[in-house]
Design a protein around this motif. Structure first.
Motif, PDB file in Angstrom:
ATOM      1  N   GLU A 123      80.639  56.652  47.748  1.00 25.42           N
ATOM      2  CA  GLU A 123      79.757  57.542  46.996  1.00 25.42           C
ATOM      3  C   GLU A 123      79.972  57.380  45.490  1.00 25.42           C
ATOM      4  O   GLU A 123      79.020  57.333  44.707  1.00 25.42           O
ATOM      5  CB  GLU A 123      79.988  58.993  47.410  1.00 25.42           C
ATOM      6  CG  GLU A 123      79.000  59.962  46.773  1.00 25.42           C
ATOM      7  CD  GLU A 123      79.106  61.363  47.343  1.00 25.42           C
ATOM      8  OE1 GLU A 123      78.124  62.113  47.231  1.00 25.42           O
ATOM      9  OE2 GLU A 123      80.177  61.697  47.900  1.00 25.42           O
ATOM     10  N   GLU A 124      81.226  57.266  45.072  1.00 29.18           N
ATOM     11  CA  GLU A 124      81.522  57.065  43.656  1.00 29.18           C
ATOM     12  C   GLU A 124      81.016  55.709  43.173  1.00 29.18           C
ATOM     13  O   GLU A 124      80.547  55.575  42.042  1.00 29.18           O
ATOM     14  CB  GLU A 124      83.032  57.183  43.422  1.00 29.18           C
ATOM     15  CG  GLU A 124      83.576  58.586  43.607  1.00 29.18           C
ATOM     16  CD  GLU A 124      85.082  58.645  43.489  1.00 29.18           C
ATOM     17  OE1 GLU A 124      85.703  57.581  43.313  1.00 29.18           O
ATOM     18  OE2 GLU A 124      85.639  59.751  43.583  1.00 29.18           O
ATOM     19  N   GLU A 125      81.112  54.699  44.048  1.00 25.89           N
ATOM     20  CA  GLU A 125      80.608  53.362  43.697  1.00 25.89           C
ATOM     21  C   GLU A 125      79.106  53.402  43.460  1.00 25.89           C
ATOM     22  O   GLU A 125      78.585  52.821  42.501  1.00 25.89           O
ATOM     23  CB  GLU A 125      80.942  52.370  44.816  1.00 25.89           C
ATOM     24  CG  GLU A 125      80.484  50.946  44.554  1.00 25.89           C
ATOM     25  CD  GLU A 125      81.231  50.288  43.407  1.00 25.89           C
ATOM     26  OE1 GLU A 125      80.567  49.649  42.566  1.00 25.89           O
ATOM     27  OE2 GLU A 125      82.472  50.410  43.356  1.00 25.89           O
ATOM     28  N   LEU A 126      78.381  54.102  44.334  1.00 23.66           N
ATOM     29  CA  LEU A 126      76.934  54.187  44.192  1.00 23.66           C
ATOM     30  C   LEU A 126      76.540  54.981  42.951  1.00 23.66           C
ATOM     31  O   LEU A 126      75.479  54.740  42.369  1.00 23.66           O
ATOM     32  CB  LEU A 126      76.329  54.836  45.442  1.00 23.66           C
ATOM     33  CG  LEU A 126      76.485  54.058  46.746  1.00 23.66           C
ATOM     34  CD1 LEU A 126      75.845  54.821  47.903  1.00 23.66           C
ATOM     35  CD2 LEU A 126      75.888  52.658  46.635  1.00 23.66           C
ATOM     36  N   ALA A 127      77.394  55.905  42.539  1.00 21.52           N
ATOM     37  CA  ALA A 127      77.081  56.727  41.368  1.00 21.52           C
ATOM     38  C   ALA A 127      77.354  56.005  40.055  1.00 21.52           C
ATOM     39  O   ALA A 127      76.841  56.420  39.006  1.00 21.52           O
ATOM     40  CB  ALA A 127      77.892  58.022  41.411  1.00 21.52           C
ATOM     41  N   LEU A 128      78.116  54.928  40.086  1.00 24.59           N
ATOM     42  CA  LEU A 128      78.592  54.292  38.857  1.00 24.59           C
ATOM     43  C   LEU A 128      77.445  53.892  37.923  1.00 24.59           C
ATOM     44  O   LEU A 128      77.426  54.247  36.739  1.00 24.59           O
ATOM     45  CB  LEU A 128      79.454  53.075  39.191  1.00 24.59           C
ATOM     46  CG  LEU A 128      80.016  52.293  38.002  1.00 24.59           C
ATOM     47  CD1 LEU A 128      80.893  53.200  37.144  1.00 24.59           C
ATOM     48  CD2 LEU A 128      80.807  51.081  38.487  1.00 24.59           C
ATOM     49  N   GLY A 129      76.474  53.150  38.445  1.00 23.21           N
ATOM     50  CA  GLY A 129      75.372  52.696  37.601  1.00 23.21           C
ATOM     51  C   GLY A 129      74.527  53.847  37.092  1.00 23.21           C
ATOM     52  O   GLY A 129      74.060  53.833  35.944  1.00 23.21           O
ATOM     53  N   ARG A 141      72.638  62.797  42.753  1.00 25.64           N
ATOM     54  CA  ARG A 141      73.041  63.078  44.129  1.00 25.64           C
ATOM     55  C   ARG A 141      71.859  62.960  45.083  1.00 25.64           C
ATOM     56  O   ARG A 141      71.996  62.456  46.205  1.00 25.64           O
ATOM     57  CB  ARG A 141      73.648  64.473  44.207  1.00 25.64           C
ATOM     58  CG  ARG A 141      75.051  64.552  43.611  1.00 25.64           C
ATOM     59  CD  ARG A 141      75.570  65.966  43.630  1.00 25.64           C
ATOM     60  NE  ARG A 141      76.984  66.006  43.244  1.00 25.64           N
ATOM     61  CZ  ARG A 141      77.644  67.123  42.946  1.00 25.64           C
ATOM     62  NH1 ARG A 141      77.011  68.294  43.016  1.00 25.64           N
ATOM     63  NH2 ARG A 141      78.917  67.073  42.604  1.00 25.64           N
ATOM     64  N   ALA A 142      70.681  63.412  44.633  1.00 22.93           N
ATOM     65  CA  ALA A 142      69.492  63.335  45.488  1.00 22.93           C
ATOM     66  C   ALA A 142      69.106  61.887  45.757  1.00 22.93           C
ATOM     67  O   ALA A 142      68.766  61.523  46.895  1.00 22.93           O
ATOM     68  CB  ALA A 142      68.340  64.083  44.824  1.00 22.93           C
ATOM     69  N   ARG A 143      69.173  61.036  44.744  1.00 19.18           N
ATOM     70  CA  ARG A 143      68.801  59.630  44.917  1.00 19.18           C
ATOM     71  C   ARG A 143      69.793  58.910  45.824  1.00 19.18           C
ATOM     72  O   ARG A 143      69.408  58.095  46.671  1.00 19.18           O
ATOM     73  CB  ARG A 143      68.702  58.944  43.544  1.00 19.18           C
ATOM     74  CG  ARG A 143      67.450  59.336  42.774  1.00 19.18           C
ATOM     75  CD  ARG A 143      67.467  58.852  41.358  1.00 19.18           C
ATOM     76  NE  ARG A 143      67.590  57.402  41.244  1.00 19.18           N
ATOM     77  CZ  ARG A 143      67.618  56.757  40.071  1.00 19.18           C
ATOM     78  NH1 ARG A 143      67.540  57.434  38.933  1.00 19.18           N
ATOM     79  NH2 ARG A 143      67.721  55.448  40.043  1.00 19.18           N
ATOM     80  N   ILE A 144      71.065  59.205  45.647  1.00 16.86           N
ATOM     81  CA  ILE A 144      72.086  58.571  46.488  1.00 16.86           C
ATOM     82  C   ILE A 144      71.924  59.003  47.938  1.00 16.86           C
ATOM     83  O   ILE A 144      71.983  58.183  48.867  1.00 16.86           O
ATOM     84  CB  ILE A 144      73.497  58.899  45.969  1.00 16.86           C
ATOM     85  CG1 ILE A 144      73.742  58.194  44.634  1.00 16.86           C
ATOM     86  CG2 ILE A 144      74.558  58.485  46.992  1.00 16.86           C
ATOM     87  CD1 ILE A 144      75.053  58.586  43.965  1.00 16.86           C
ATOM     88  N   ALA A 145      71.688  60.306  48.162  1.00 14.25           N
ATOM     89  CA  ALA A 145      71.543  60.814  49.532  1.00 14.25           C
ATOM     90  C   ALA A 145      70.320  60.207  50.213  1.00 14.25           C
ATOM     91  O   ALA A 145      70.371  59.846  51.398  1.00 14.25           O
ATOM     92  CB  ALA A 145      71.437  62.334  49.512  1.00 14.25           C
ATOM     93  N   GLY A 152      71.538  54.104  56.384  1.00 11.32           N
ATOM     94  CA  GLY A 152      72.530  54.564  57.352  1.00 11.32           C
ATOM     95  C   GLY A 152      73.942  54.531  56.811  1.00 11.32           C
ATOM     96  O   GLY A 152      74.877  54.125  57.509  1.00 11.32           O
ATOM     97  N   LEU A 153      74.137  54.996  55.570  1.00  7.86           N
ATOM     98  CA  LEU A 153      75.437  54.880  54.903  1.00  7.86           C
ATOM     99  C   LEU A 153      76.256  56.171  54.903  1.00  7.86           C
ATOM    100  O   LEU A 153      77.364  56.187  54.378  1.00  7.86           O
ATOM    101  CB  LEU A 153      75.235  54.439  53.445  1.00  7.86           C
ATOM    102  CG  LEU A 153      74.622  53.063  53.211  1.00  7.86           C
ATOM    103  CD1 LEU A 153      74.468  52.817  51.714  1.00  7.86           C
ATOM    104  CD2 LEU A 153      75.488  51.981  53.832  1.00  7.86           C
ATOM    105  N   LEU A 174      73.919  46.346  48.185  1.00 13.56           N
ATOM    106  CA  LEU A 174      72.459  46.390  48.112  1.00 13.56           C
ATOM    107  C   LEU A 174      71.988  47.784  47.698  1.00 13.56           C
ATOM    108  O   LEU A 174      71.055  47.929  46.890  1.00 13.56           O
ATOM    109  CB  LEU A 174      71.857  46.008  49.457  1.00 13.56           C
ATOM    110  CG  LEU A 174      70.326  46.034  49.541  1.00 13.56           C
ATOM    111  CD1 LEU A 174      69.719  45.070  48.522  1.00 13.56           C
ATOM    112  CD2 LEU A 174      69.851  45.691  50.941  1.00 13.56           C
ATOM    113  N   ALA A 175      72.640  48.824  48.212  1.00 13.83           N
ATOM    114  CA  ALA A 175      72.279  50.188  47.836  1.00 13.83           C
ATOM    115  C   ALA A 175      72.519  50.418  46.348  1.00 13.83           C
ATOM    116  O   ALA A 175      71.676  51.002  45.650  1.00 13.83           O
ATOM    117  CB  ALA A 175      73.081  51.187  48.667  1.00 13.83           C
TER     118      ALA A 175
END
Length: 471
Positions: A123-129, A141-145, A152-153, A174-175
């Motif tokens: 989750e932190e990795e996806l938030a980095l950019g 948070r909404a975009r990541i969810a 399916g992550l 990819l996400a």
């Protein structure tokens, strides 16, 4: 295409490339030459080519990653976001990598290279950019969810990115790339190492991104399901592109099955009721596994990403101790076991192919005398003095395989061995497996490649998530 149609295409082009030539520093010939691409919003362009054809190099040019230094020679015109950038002799053009990445995102063939390596959870990795772009926390948070739903992550969000399986790692990369919302995405072998369900989710995501206007470039060795909806299919051979008609993907031609094992061959590797897990994990990755591998047979481990296939191979190689049960015949008990890792980067560190294969072998050891024979058997005889990282991905995987085969292991362990291999590489891999079996050894491999399993394995053991496995 008529001149009028060409004018219309250029009017709608989100990224254009007119490449005269590209040559790496100290190379004897051009890697790419005479390529003209025009990418429209929402388009999918599939570029198909074998190992060494220049696919990854072309992707890096589109993504602004090449030329890397003054020694690389590029003569090309790039048109992006209303700007025209001309590379040529003495031009001194330098691309702002941060600004370019906002317009063109690239998923490299080794997806690990896209991940930061500094975040503790997925989750932190996806938030980095998104954090770097100043996206408000609620929106972030909404975009990541939402993206986690599509791919399916959710089960991975609290996991350490450095402890994911290869397929899970690719999904997360990819996400992270998709969250950047670049108008153009370049995807290098995006389905490699993915199970069927994950591959379907990736195809659906790419379809959604295209419907929102994202132009996608797919770099691939084979015509696969992601290429099915391509607007243009280009064949890349020896650095030059030629448009071809799309042909529906068919099962790759499989090599003849290896010979059947002797029914009463001795057991070379045996798992008895083993549980395997990692420190800090909530439970076992593999539970109650009973599996026997006999001389002369090849057994495949299949199953969704994250079900423990790589973990089983690590235990067989003596790199992990089971929390319960026993492994007999592994390296931990003195067996002769050789492991080909899923990522050759983890296995290659010497400055020439010959030194790589010879590493750790006494000069007078019988195995050292076999180095020329092993290199020749894998089509690497002419690359003995080449740096492994100057070779295409298919050849690098074969170099990693050579480092294992030169030791003549009794049990050969292969983790996703077909990744990055072109048709010639696959044929060489089949031959190497047959050679091990013919001398009375055994092969245990983990793969998502159903065609390869059908042609190679005598038995397939399908694994499930954290469930007792019996065979």
């Amino acid at each position: 295409m008529s001149e009028r149609d060409n004018m219309k295409t250029k009017d709608k082009t989100v990224l254009g490339l007119e490449l005269e030539r590209f040559r790496f520093s100290r190379a004897l010939r051009d890697t790419l030459a005479g390529i003209d691409l025009s990418l429209e919003p929402g388009s999918l362009t599939a570029i198909v080519g074998g190992s060494g054809s220049g696919k990854s190099t072309l992707g890096a040019v589109l993504a602004g990653m090449l030329p890397r230094h003054d020694g690389d020679e590029l003569e090309a015109t790039l048109r992006l976001a209303g700007r025209e950038i001309r590379h040529g002799a003495g031009s001194g053009v330098r691309i702002d990598p941060v600004g370019w990445a906002r317009q063109v995102g690239m998923l490299p063939q080794d997806a690990r290279h896209y991940l930061s390596g500094v975040r503790e959870t997925v989750e932190e990795e996806l938030a980095l950019g998104l954090e770097n772009a100043g996206v408000p926390r609620t929106q972030m948070r909404a975009r990541i969810a939402a993206l986690a739903d599509r791919l399916g992550l959710h089960a991975l969000m609290d996991r350490d990115p450095g402890k994911l399986s290869g397929g899970q790692e690719r999904l997360v990369a990819l996400a992270a790339l998709a969250l950047g919302e670049a108008p153009v995405l370049v995807l290098d072998e995006p389905l490699a190492g993915l199970d069927t369900a994950a591959a379907a989710r990736v195809c659906a995501l790419v379809g959604r991104l295209r419907s929102e206007g994202t132009a996608v470039v797919l770099l691939t060795r084979f015509m696969d399901q992601l290429a099915a909806g391509a607007d243009h299919v280009l064949s890349l051979r020896e650095g030059s592109c030629h448009e071809v008609e799309y042909v529906a993907p068919t099962a790759r031609a499989a090599a003849p099955p290896v010979r059947r094992p002797v029914a009463d061959g001795p057991a070379l590797l045996e798992f008895s009721g083993i549980d395997l897990g990692y420190r800090g994990s909530a439970g076992s990755v593999v539970a109650g596994l009973d599996l026997q591998l006999r001389a002369g047979e090849c057994v495949a481990l299949a199953g969704p990403n994250g079900t423990g296939k790589t973990t089983v191979l690590k235990a067989a190689a003596g790199l992990m101790r089971p929390a319960a049960g026993e492994v007999a015949g592994s390296a931990s008990s003195g067996g002769s076991v050789g492991l080909l890792l899923q990522n050759p980067v983890d296995q290659l560190f010497e400055r020439t192919v010959r030194r790589e294969v010879a590493f750790g072998l006494p000069k007078r050891a019988p195995q050292a005398a076999r180095i020329p024979e092993v290199l020749a058997s894998l089509g690497l005889a002419d690359e003995a003095e080449t740096h492994p990282y100057e070779l295409p991905a298919s050849a690098r995987r074969l170099v990693a395989l050579a480092t294992v085969l030169v030791r003549e292991p009794t049990v050969l362990l292969l983790d996703e061995p077909t990744e990055a291999l072109d048709a010639d590489g696959l044929a060489l891999l089949h031959t190497a497996i047959e050679t091990v079996l013919d001398r009375g050894g055994a092969v245990l491999l983990a793969t998502h490649d159903e065609a390869f399993m059908a042609a190679t394995a005598h038995r397939v053991h399908r694994m499930g998530p954290a469930a007792p496995a019996r065979i």
